[in-house]
Design a protein around this motif. Sequence first.
Motif, PDB file in Angstrom:
ATOM      1  N   ALA A  70      59.300  79.950  24.977  1.00 26.03           N
ATOM      2  CA  ALA A  70      58.326  79.623  23.931  1.00 26.03           C
ATOM      3  C   ALA A  70      57.110  78.916  24.522  1.00 26.03           C
ATOM      4  CB  ALA A  70      58.979  78.756  22.861  1.00 26.03           C
ATOM      5  N   ARG A  71      57.332  78.007  25.456  1.00 26.35           N
ATOM      6  CA  ARG A  71      56.205  77.316  26.076  1.00 26.35           C
ATOM      7  C   ARG A  71      55.392  78.253  26.950  1.00 26.35           C
ATOM      8  NH1 ARG A  71      60.140  73.430  26.142  1.00 26.35           N
ATOM      9  NH2 ARG A  71      60.783  73.835  28.288  1.00 26.35           N
ATOM     10  N   GLU A  79      62.136  76.564  15.490  1.00 23.79           N
ATOM     11  CA  GLU A  79      62.648  75.202  15.570  1.00 23.79           C
ATOM     12  C   GLU A  79      63.798  74.997  14.590  1.00 23.79           C
ATOM     13  OE1 GLU A  79      60.895  70.661  15.389  1.00 23.79           O
ATOM     14  OE2 GLU A  79      59.518  72.348  15.573  1.00 23.79           O
ATOM     15  N   PHE A 130      55.277  79.558  19.414  1.00 23.51           N
ATOM     16  CA  PHE A 130      55.969  78.499  18.694  1.00 23.51           C
ATOM     17  C   PHE A 130      55.999  78.842  17.210  1.00 23.51           C
ATOM     18  CE2 PHE A 130      53.562  76.468  22.169  1.00 23.51           C
ATOM     19  CZ  PHE A 130      54.626  75.996  22.916  1.00 23.51           C
TER      20      PHE A 130
END
Length: 134
Positions: A88-89, A99, A94
């Motif tokens: 994701a980074r 999450e 995101f």
Amino acid sequence: MPTLKELRATASRKRKDFLYRLVDRLAYYPAIPLLWLGLTPNQVTVIWILGQLVSAYFLTTGHYLTMVIALVVFQLMFVLDCTDGIMARYTKNFSINGEYLDYIGHYLANPLLLGCLAVGVYRIHHNPIYLIAG
């Protein structure tokens, strides 16, 4: 396909906990082929959740070797849990859904591990104290 050096440069995160630092070092390696396959971080999250659920089921068998293998698979899924964050980074993909899905996986799989492990140990020893204490 990114190299290991590129992944570490763009997706690294400082952590204080020893276990997470160790697992983060391992999590870069599966990230490379998973990114090459075109999987999204949310898909990897679903994979590790399903992997942990399946391994939790095998913990209930009461067979020693099966339970050991299930615990190893459960821990390998923890590496994938860190891999989805790296992905994701790196991709800057995101989402609040990702999450939320990650939290659901943690709240579901971790207590299930302990409960299923207690059932498996009970099946080995036939002592109800393992079910009560588990």
